[in-house]
Scaffold this active site. Structure first.
Site, PDB file in Angstrom:
ATOM      1  N   ASP A 176       3.937  -6.741  -5.652  1.00 19.74           N
ATOM      2  CA  ASP A 176       3.101  -7.739  -7.054  1.00 19.74           C
ATOM      3  C   ASP A 176       1.866  -6.735  -7.187  1.00 19.74           C
ATOM      4  O   ASP A 176       1.256  -5.206  -6.681  1.00 19.74           O
ATOM      5  CB  ASP A 176       3.028  -9.043  -6.267  1.00 19.74           C
ATOM      6  CG  ASP A 176       1.089  -9.055  -5.394  1.00 19.74           C
ATOM      7  OD1 ASP A 176       1.992  -8.030  -4.640  1.00 19.74           O
ATOM      8  OD2 ASP A 176       0.739  -9.278  -6.021  1.00 19.74           O
ATOM      9  N   GLU A 243       0.438 -10.674  -2.557  1.00 24.02           N
ATOM     10  CA  GLU A 243      -1.084  -9.528  -1.916  1.00 24.02           C
ATOM     11  C   GLU A 243      -1.993  -9.557  -2.515  1.00 24.02           C
ATOM     12  O   GLU A 243      -3.111 -10.155  -2.058  1.00 24.02           O
ATOM     13  CB  GLU A 243      -1.048  -8.231  -1.913  1.00 24.02           C
ATOM     14  CG  GLU A 243      -1.724  -7.475  -0.568  1.00 24.02           C
ATOM     15  CD  GLU A 243      -2.719  -6.989  -1.526  1.00 24.02           C
ATOM     16  OE1 GLU A 243      -4.147  -6.778  -0.198  1.00 24.02           O
ATOM     17  OE2 GLU A 243      -3.059  -6.867  -2.700  1.00 24.02           O
TER      18      GLU A 243
HETATM   19 ZN   LIG Z   1      -3.057  -3.396  -2.763  1.00 26.32          ZN
END
Ligand SMILES: [Zn+2]
Ligand SMILES: *[C@@H]1O[C@H](CO)[C@@H](O)[C@H](O)[C@H]1NC(C)=O
Ligand SMILES: *[C@@H]1O[C@H](CO)[C@@H](O)[C@H](O)[C@H]1NC(C)=O
Length: 583
Positions: A176, A243
């Site tokens: 992501d 994340e």
């Molecule tokens: Zn990162």
């Protein structure tokens, strides 16, 4: 490994002596006399180099701090490495690398805060096309490694080694990217998902965080397979997909999967995104993150009687909350640079190796190992840098507030949330206790009953005007991460690989490897039980380029030459770990 301390000579001159008067730095008066005598003789002669350095250095020099590992180059795999190094230097490979990473940037994979779980929130579906892209771009990886999708979009690639008694190497990255603020799209020099290559730089969201890491690992493995490499030590790749939103859907599930399959402490070492390497005070420093600060959001709730605004009390609930918040900001945590902490070690590395470090700071740091006075003096200088100070101490930031519903009604409740990042040498408990203590006097002054984290702080049976409650907002918080051991083969291997990569790509032995920490948390927060040897590090050279200051904002890019150096790092890491018998 012999310690290598390189300092300007003035760092060792007698002018650095005022610190020796502290209890920890004290010398016997006889030794002091001998020291001063030799000092005077040496200082007054031109025969500096003949003077015994240990007399100069003993009271002030940190002898074993920031020792440097030697470069580690493949031996068994020397021929393979040499051939790969040749391949990486070609135009053909550069074009491939640009296409691999550019293509990944062109598939947007934004993750947002507070997304509903996979299956409920349709925004996760953006990761489907990303998986399709990876399948197309890395056919050898998909044909050779076993792929498991965890919680639909988490990716685990497993490459079995021929010797199953060896603990596998674990490489991480995240799919992501931070969302692009639609209002800022026009500020991008090249559109955020263009993956545009301008002849030197590759532009776009994710180019530096962290599609470079993820695609860099896959490009390395694809090339290794093409070159006929077969691992002796197993290799596992684990790629989360949220994340940037704390990892509850991705890393949390991936870590659980890995622990179920491999067990606790099952991996030789783990490398995830993290510190880059750059020039600091005139020297190139590579700073793998060996720790992470903790985290807690403390919610403050205030309740007091409502009523009509025409007959108000002297403090409404909002006024009470405001007074508490002002008090919190007036009583910040006192950061303290303690020996043995990662930021202390980082400072010692600067003192030992950075030629442009101000000399008063260097002197204080070199004396700090034994002198408390010197340590406080160093701390004072270092804390002038807000970033450094924030990394050392527990921080507080009041980030959310709410209260009141109507202009003519007294609010019955109001709340705020204080975000804390907890010092590596503190704890959740210590942080909670600090907050409880800070508000105690005001709670009594305002006649509020006080409870915190499920416990009564004041006698709950007594009659009070209102109520003050502290609690964990959202979740229970995160302890500071366990510190990666430095006296271990894994640290030597990673340090030595950084040095070998630097040498292979730029030539020479100019890079200093220093332990450090990052300001935020990575997906590794879920991986603590899998190995104690956790390294948050991108071998990404960012020079001293000011454009690069904030990767989460507009105009994210990566220099392609630096990206290819990252691929060399992953290659050397895999080959070195493969043949290491110490891990
Ligand atoms: Zn990162
Ligand atoms: C606290 O508030 C309660 C309820 O209004 C009141 O009965 C009590 O006297 C107050 N105590 C003090 C010390 O002001
Ligand atoms: C660092 O940046 C400054 C200012 O842009 C520049 O003058 C200097 O040459 C740079 N140093 C290196 C080593 O890149």
């Amino acid at each position: 490994m012999a310690p290598t301390i390189v300092v300007e000579k003035d760092g060792l001159l007698p002018s650095s002596m005022p610190y020796t008067s502290s209890p920890r730095g004290g010398m016997s008066s006889l030794r002091a006399t001998v020291y001063i005598a030799i000092t005077l003789v040496c200082a007054s002669t031109a025969l500096w180099s003949l003077c015994p350095q240990h007399y100069w250095g003993e009271p002030v020099v940190a002898t074993n701090l920031c020792a440097q590992a030697s470069a580690v180059n493949p031996v068994k795999h020397a021929e393979l490495w040499s051939s790969l190094d040749g391949i990486y230097a070609t135009e053909t490979f550069a074009s491939r690398a640009i296409e691999w990473l550019g293509g990944a940037i062109r598939v947007p994979t934004e993750s947002f805060d507070n997304m509903a779980p996979v299956g409920e929130d349709p925004r996760w579906e953006a990761f489907g096309p990303f998986h399709d892209y990876l399948l197309k771009a890395f056919p050898q990886v998909h044909a050779t490694l076993a792929l498991t999708k965890v919680n639909t979009y988490g990716l685990v690639f497993e490459w079995k080694g021929s010797d199953e008694s060896l603990k596998p190497l674990l490489l991480m990255g995240h799919q992501d990217v931070v969302p692009v603020n639609p209002d800022t799209v026009s500020e991008w020099t090249h559109p955020p998902f263009s993956g545009h290559f301008d002849g030197k730089l590759l532009w776009g969201r994710g180019s530096s965080d962290d599609k470079n890491g993820l695609v860099g690992i896959l490009s390395t493995v694809e090339t290794l397979i093409e070159s006929g490499f077969k691992p002796t030590r197993g290799i596992v790749l684990s790629f989360g997909f949220d994340e940037e939103a704390s990892g509850p859907q991705g890393a949390a599930h991936l870590a659980e999967y890995l622990q179920e399959k491999y067990g606790k402490n099952a991996f030789a070492l783990l490398v995830d995104e993290g510190g880059d390497y750059m020039i600091e005070h005139g020297k190139v420093f590579a700073t793998p993150g060996i720790a992470e600060k903790g985290y807690i959001d403390v919610r403050i709730d205030v309740e007091s009687p409502g009523g009509h605004s025409s007959v108000p009390p002297s403090h409404t609930t909002i006024g009470l909350l405001s007074a508490l918040l002002v008090h919190i900001e007036s009583n910040p945590y006192t950061p303290k640079l303690n020996r043995g902490t990662p930021m202390y070690m980082k400072s010692q590395c600067l003192a030992a190796h950075a030629p442009k470090l101000p000399s008063d700071l260097r002197k204080a740091l070199l004396a700090a190992e034994k002198s408390d006075t010197a340590l406080r003096a160093a701390e004072k200088i270092l804390f002038e840098d807000r970033m450094f100070k924030a990394l050392v101490g527990t921080t507080q930031a009041i980030d959310l507030i709410s209260g009141g519903v109507k202009t003519n009604a007294l609010p019955e409740s109001a709340w705020a949330i204080v975000n804390h990042r907890i010092a590596t040498d503190s704890s959740l408990t210590e942080t909670k206790e600090h907050d409880i203590h800070t508000l105690k006097t005001l709670a009594a002054k305002f006649n509020l009953s006080y409870s915190a984290f499920g416990e009564d702080i004041t006698d709950s049976s007594s009659h009070a005007y209102g109520k003050l409650t502290l609690s964990d907002a959202f979740h229970a918080g995160l302890q500071p991460a366990p510190i990666t051991p430095l006296d271990a083969a894994a640290y030597q291997l990673v340090s030595g690989t950084i040095k070998a990569t630097y040498d292979a790509h730029r030539g020479g032995d100019e890079v200093i490897v220093s332990p450090g920490i990052m300001s935020g948390n990575t997906d590794t927060r879920y991986y603590w039980d899998l190995t104690p040897h956790i390294f948050r590090y991108n071998h990404h050279y960012t020079g001293n380029d000011s454009l690069f200051k904030d990767i989460h904002t507009v105009n994210e890019y990566i220099e392609v030459d630096a990206y290819i150096e990252m691929i060399k790092f992953f290659t050397l890491l895999i080959l070195n770990a493969d043949e290491s018998t110490d891990l």
